[in-house]
Each structure stands twice: as structure tokens, then as C-alpha cells.
Enzyme design. Structure first.
Site, PDB file in Angstrom:
ATOM      1  N   CYS A 261       8.396  63.512  68.174  1.00 52.56           N
ATOM      2  CA  CYS A 261       9.188  62.702  67.240  1.00 52.56           C
ATOM      3  C   CYS A 261      10.519  63.347  66.891  1.00 52.56           C
ATOM      4  O   CYS A 261      11.514  62.659  66.707  1.00 52.56           O
ATOM      5  CB  CYS A 261       8.384  62.453  65.958  1.00 52.56           C
TER       6      CYS A 261
ATOM      7  N   TRP B  95      -0.678  59.858  70.218  1.00 57.75           N
ATOM      8  CA  TRP B  95      -1.199  60.645  71.329  1.00 57.75           C
ATOM      9  C   TRP B  95      -0.378  61.893  71.620  1.00 57.75           C
ATOM     10  O   TRP B  95      -0.850  62.802  72.291  1.00 57.75           O
ATOM     11  CB  TRP B  95      -1.251  59.797  72.604  1.00 57.75           C
TER      12      TRP B  95
ATOM     13  N   SER C  72       5.820  54.225  66.025  1.00 56.82           N
ATOM     14  CA  SER C  72       7.086  53.502  66.182  1.00 56.82           C
ATOM     15  C   SER C  72       7.512  52.838  64.878  1.00 56.82           C
ATOM     16  O   SER C  72       6.687  52.524  64.014  1.00 56.82           O
ATOM     17  CB  SER C  72       6.945  52.437  67.267  1.00 56.82           C
TER      18      SER C  72
ATOM     19  N   LYS D 171      -7.975  57.407  62.700  1.00 57.22           N
ATOM     20  CA  LYS D 171      -8.002  56.596  63.910  1.00 57.22           C
ATOM     21  C   LYS D 171      -6.945  57.149  64.866  1.00 57.22           C
ATOM     22  O   LYS D 171      -5.762  56.850  64.764  1.00 57.22           O
ATOM     23  CB  LYS D 171      -7.714  55.120  63.625  1.00 57.22           C
TER      24      LYS D 171
ATOM     25  N   GLU E 272       5.862  58.327  59.204  1.00 60.58           N
ATOM     26  CA  GLU E 272       6.871  59.009  60.000  1.00 60.58           C
ATOM     27  C   GLU E 272       7.072  58.197  61.261  1.00 60.58           C
ATOM     28  O   GLU E 272       6.160  58.041  62.076  1.00 60.58           O
ATOM     29  CB  GLU E 272       6.469  60.431  60.371  1.00 60.58           C
ATOM     30  N   LEU E 273       8.306  57.680  61.417  1.00 65.58           N
ATOM     31  CA  LEU E 273       8.561  56.692  62.467  1.00 65.58           C
ATOM     32  C   LEU E 273       9.534  57.247  63.504  1.00 65.58           C
ATOM     33  O   LEU E 273       9.623  58.441  63.694  1.00 65.58           O
ATOM     34  CB  LEU E 273       9.051  55.397  61.813  1.00 65.58           C
TER      35      LEU E 273
ATOM     36  N   GLU F  41      14.835  54.787  71.285  1.00 61.96           N
ATOM     37  CA  GLU F  41      14.169  56.063  71.486  1.00 61.96           C
ATOM     38  C   GLU F  41      13.518  56.069  72.869  1.00 61.96           C
ATOM     39  O   GLU F  41      12.729  55.186  73.188  1.00 61.96           O
ATOM     40  CB  GLU F  41      13.117  56.276  70.399  1.00 61.96           C
TER      41      GLU F  41
END
Length: 540
Positions: free
Chosen positions: A307, A177, A252, A201, A273-274, A405
Site C-alpha cells: 500500500c 493478500w 481498494s 476475514k 486504509e485504502l 494505482e
């Protein structure tokens, strides 16, 4: 207050122009055509998104069931065969038109991104400019990335070897989001350029922006069913991973591990990508005016919901006090606001859940002895999910905001006595997504950057230099992900490498067959002599 502008084309006005100033309601004529694009049998219920600025309902979106997701992938797979046969330069033309369209429709698109995410307009602008830049890059460079590549063959002049890039089929993108436009195009556009179809999605809160992208791409000439949107939460995401040929996920680390595990079971690729706990180091010779301005942007862009946002300031002790005097003053001067214009520096958090997380991290740090140099408080006077930009010092190592985080407008301060201590601080923890190093001695900064265990390191910039360099790969080390977005790397991730080796000269082939027919003992010296000759010629 709502921006005043005129629509620039077929896509209608985002806001209802007849509503009073300060009222944020989407035009029904906008919402209905967009939500009609969701692949759904209307049996999975609905999701009502909220306007972060006020907490009021924003839009109702039909949800997709797992069967709907499977159907969407089936439709995309059927359309992909013809798309893969289209020459890359013709596919690139769609992206070129899209790059222009997002700039032409900028006012409406900014409104939509702000209303779904709650961010300030200046940060929504970053998304629009990024989407245009990314599309333009792959329109220009993409065909080169896909071009057949000649490589040395087994035998000089007799073996011709070419590597081709073939599309994997259907790429599934599970997007967050926090950057609803940027993430809806980051991997999907290079995948489309590569000849793949895409099923996206998005997070339920930001579905409309992804649907806008789908509509805009078709307006730019993309055939139907090549960019489809399914709406839903975890069950829709799991179904997508179960059916596509490559999955891209931004989110995450915990969820990324689950996505990677399922993709591994199916033997399909995954680009992840976390999480990031990104640090910014200010050396003792840095230009403080530049470093302060850059740090403010890096810490509080999109309300820290980014991020690659900086959550840890690492300051050389010789300049720490001088830096903090300027930095804290700048942070206290940031303007919070909900306007659909450029009057606010920082927008809202996206939801009550995100507010709860940020509040818990700050309260935990303060309870453990940290000091708030700025902020540290919820700002309901501005809007229900606003939180003041916060600077914390003396944060214990076991505090939540030191170990996890935060993903909000919160940064902690640590002082160090040397570059070695700074590197150790930047490398602490299991995450390694992004970092920043500030010094007037660029060579010194580059030496520090080379020792930082992060996928992207910015020198004398907070995050945008690396993120905006779309020709270069971007991703994380360690638990911050696998694979890369941007550059040639993402095109290679969503394609399969096929090697075609052509042996020239039928007579030579017969000679080789006869050589092997003599038996290994006689063939070995001849083949060994050939290898030594190649070595003498320095052939690769």
C-alpha cells in the site's frame, strides 16, 4: 529451493521434508488443523489457493457462508465478556508471548507467507519482524493507552472527572493478500489488548496465514473464540460488516467506500486504509547513493504490491540524469526468484489477475509514448506471474499508470525544477497515503513534508521509517482512507470513551440546587462571576 530448518515448537513443519528439492507442497499435517479452524458449516463450498511461484494448487480451504459469519461473531461476542474483565496487563502478557513466538517460529512462518503471497523472503521477513514489534509495543504501551485519564472537572476541587476506555465488543477485520501476516495482526492485536474479540476475514488466497495466527495466539494463552477466522470473498465480508461493532478494512478505495457506507448505516466505527499512488521526491542536494538504494526498496518491496509502495519518482532536474543512471542500473540488477531463501531480491506477483493489471498499465503507457528505461516485460521464464521491475519515463498524464494505482513493480519518472513543483506533483490526484522526501538538508525536507497531503511522509527513507514506527498513527488523507492504525489512535478506535464525573460534597450540590431555585435572573450573575474567576486563575 525450500529452506532447511527444524520446527521450533508445537506447530509442525510447514513443508513436506520428503519431497524433492524445489518442490513446494504444504504438509497435510499443517493444512488440516489450520483449515479446521475456519468457522464454517461446510455448506459454502471451497477455495483452492495457488502457489504464485508456479501456479500450482497450494491448499483447499472451506468457505464460510453469511450465516457462518454471523455465528462466528456470536461466538466471539460470548467470549468477549469474560475477556474484557481480564486486567489489561494480563491481556498484554498474551501479546508479549506472541512477540517472542513469531521470532522463534520464523523459518516456518517465512515459508508460509512466501508460499501464499509469492513475495521474496526478505520481504516476508519484514512481516515477521513487524508482527513481533507490533505485539511487543502493545504489550508494553497498551495498558497505558487504556489507563483511566483524569481531566479537569467542572469546578476545581469539587468535580472529579475521569475518562475510561471501554471495549466496543467484536471487531471485524477484512484483510488483503499482499501482507498476510502483518495485516492479520495490525488491528487485531491492539483490539485484543483493548478487551475486544476479533473476527478476521482474510483474502481467500492467504487464509492459512491468518489461521496460523489464530493457532499461535491460543498457544500463547488467548482464550478460545477471541480470534476467529472466516473464509470467503465479498459475501463473507459484507456479512462481517453487518454484524461487528467496529470494522477495519485494508484494500481498494472503491471497496472501502462500500464498507464505510454500510458501517455508517449501522452507526458503527470503521478504520479504512485504502489506495495509494505514493510519490518519492529527490531534491537537488540529496545524497544520491542513499536515495537510489532507498528508492529501489521503496518501489519494489513485495514486488510493488504494498500500500505504501512508491509508484512515482519525482526528481529535481539538476540531479535527474545522475540519479537515473544509478537507479536504472540498480533496477536492472535486481534478482527475480522463487526460492524459499534469501537469493531473490523480488518475488512474484500474487496471481494472474494481478499480472494482467500490471501488464495492462505498462502496455498502455508504452502505447501512449512512454519509454521503458528498465523492465516492461512479463518474465514467464522465472514463473507464471513474474514481471520485471519496470521504470517508465515520459508517461502521459492520462495513462493508466499515472491515474490509477498499479500495485506492481512499476514506477514512473517525473522531472521538476523546484520544491514547489515537487509538492504539486506529490499532491496530484485524490490519494494521499504515503510519500518520501530525500535531501541532505533535513529542515528543508521537513518543510517539504509538511506541505505534502499524505498521512505518512518519510524523510530520507522510502516507507519503513513511518510504517515501522508503530507508536505513531498511520493512515491516509483524502480518498486513501479514514482513521488510523498503530499508536494510541487504533486503541481509541476500538474502544468507547466513557466519562464519569463525580461531584464531591453533598452540601455544595444542595447549594447549587438552591441557587437554581432562585430563578435564572438571580442565578446568572453568580454563575458568571464564577466563570470569570476561573478565567483569572487560567483554569483549563
Amino acid at each position: 529451493m525450500p529452506s532447511a530448518h527444524e520446527s521450533n515448537g508445537a506447530l509442525p513443519e510447514i513443508l513436506d521434508p520428503d519431497l524433492p528439492t524445489g518442490t513446494y507442497v504444504l504438509e497435510p499435517d499443517v493444512v488440516a488443523p489450520l483449515t479446521a479452524r475456519v468457522v464454517t458449516s461446510h455448506g459454502a463450498g471451497e477455495h483452492r489457493s495457488v502457489l504464485p511461484f508456479t501456479g500450482a494448487p497450494l491448499a483447499t480451504v472451506p468457505l464460510s457462508s453469511p450465516d457462518d459469519v454471523a455465528a462466528a461473531v456470536g461466538r466471539a461476542r460470548a467470549a468477549q465478556t469474560a475477556w474484557a474483565a481480564v486486567p489489561p496487563r494480563e491481556r498484554a502478557a498474551v501479546l508479549r508471548r506472541f512477540a517472542a513466538l513469531v521470532l522463534d517460529r520464523q523459518p516456518d512462518l517465512l515459508d508460509l507467507v512466501q508460499m501464499e503471497s509469492g513475495k521474496a523472503r526478505v520481504h516476508a521477513l519484514e512481516e515477521v519482524l513487524y508482527a513481533s514489534q507490533l505485539a511487543r509495543h502493545y504489550a508494553v504501551a497498551g495498558p497505558r493507552y487504556l489507563a483511566p485519564r483524569r481531566v479537569p472537572g467542572m469546578l476545581p476541587a469539587l468535580t472529579g472527572t475521569t475518562v475510561y476506555r471501554r471495549p466496543v465488543g467484536v471487531v471485524g477485520a477484512i484483510t488483503p493478500w499482499n501482507y498476510p501476516l502483518a495485516m492479520a495482526v495490525s488491528e487485531p492485536l491492539p483490539a485484543l489488548l483493548a478487551g475486544d474479540a476479533v473476527v478476521v476475514k482474510p483474502d481467500p488466497q492467504t487464509t492459512l496465514t491468518a489461521l496460523w495466527v489464530a493457532e499461535a495466539l491460543e498457544e500463547c494463552g488467548l482464550p478460545a473464540d477471541l480470534y476467529l477466522v472466516v473464509a470467503g470473498a465479498a459475501d463473507a465480508g459484507r456479512a462481517l460488516v453487518d454484524h461487528v461493532d467496529h470494522v477495519v478494512f485494508t484494500g481498494s478505495t472503491a471497496t472501502g467506500r462500500q464498507v464505510a457506507a454500510r458501517a455508517g448505516e449501522r452507526l458503527v466505527g470503521a478504520t479504512l486504509e485504502l489506495g495509494g499512488k505514493n510519490g518519492l521526491y529527490v531534491a537537488d542536494d540529496a545524497d544520491l547513493a542513499s536515495a537510489v538504494a532507498g528508492a529501489v526498496r521503496a518501489c519494489f518491496a513485495s514486488g510493488g504490491q504494498l500500500c505504501v509502495s512508491v509508484e512515482r519518482l519525482v526528481l529535481h532536474e539538476r540531479i535527474a540524469d545522475a540519479f537515473l543512471e544509478r537507479f536504472v542500473a540498480a533496477v536492472r540488477g535486481l534478482r527475480l526468484g522463487a526460492g524459499l531463501d534469501y537469493t531473490a531480491d523480488v518475488g512474484s506477483l500474487v496471481s494472474a489477475r494481478q499480472l494482467e493489471r500490471v501488464t495492462a498499465h505498462v502496455d498502455d503507457a508504452l502505447a501512449r509514448g512512454a519509454r521503458a528505461l528498465a523492465g516492461g516485460v512479463h518474465r514467464p521464464d522465472v514463473g507464471p506471474f513474474f514481471f520485471a521491475p519496470t521504470v517508465l519515463e515520459d508517461v502521459p498524464d492520462d495513462a493508466l499508470c499515472a491515474t490509477e494505482e498499479t500495485f506492481g513493480p512499476v514506477v514512473s519518472v517525473r522531472r521538476v525544477a523546484s520544491d514547489d513543483e515537487a509538492v504539486a506533483a506529490l499532491n496530484a490526484g485524490e490519494l494521499g497515503l504515503s510519500a518520501s522526501v530525500w535531501s541532505n538538508d533535513v529542515r528543508r525536507a521537513q518543510r517539504v513534508a509538511a506541505r505534502v497531503q499524505a498521512g505518512s511522509v518519510n524523510v530520507n527513507d522510502g516507507y519503513m521509517a513511518a510504517f515501522g514506527s508503530v507508536a505513531a498513527p498511520m493512515g491516509g488523507f483524502r480518498s486513501s482512507g479514514q482513521g488510523r492504525r498503530h499508536g494510541r489512535e487504533i486503541v481509541e478506535a476500538v474502544t468507547e470513551a466513557q466519562t464519569v464525573a463525580v461531584q464531591r460534597g453533598v452540601r455544595f450540590g444542595l447549594a447549587v440546587d438552591r441557587l437554581y431555585g432562585l430563578g435564572a435572573a438571580k442565578a446568572a450573575p453568580v454563575l458568571t462571576a464564577g466563570m470569570r474567576a476561573l478565567r483569572a486563575l487560567r483554569r483549563p
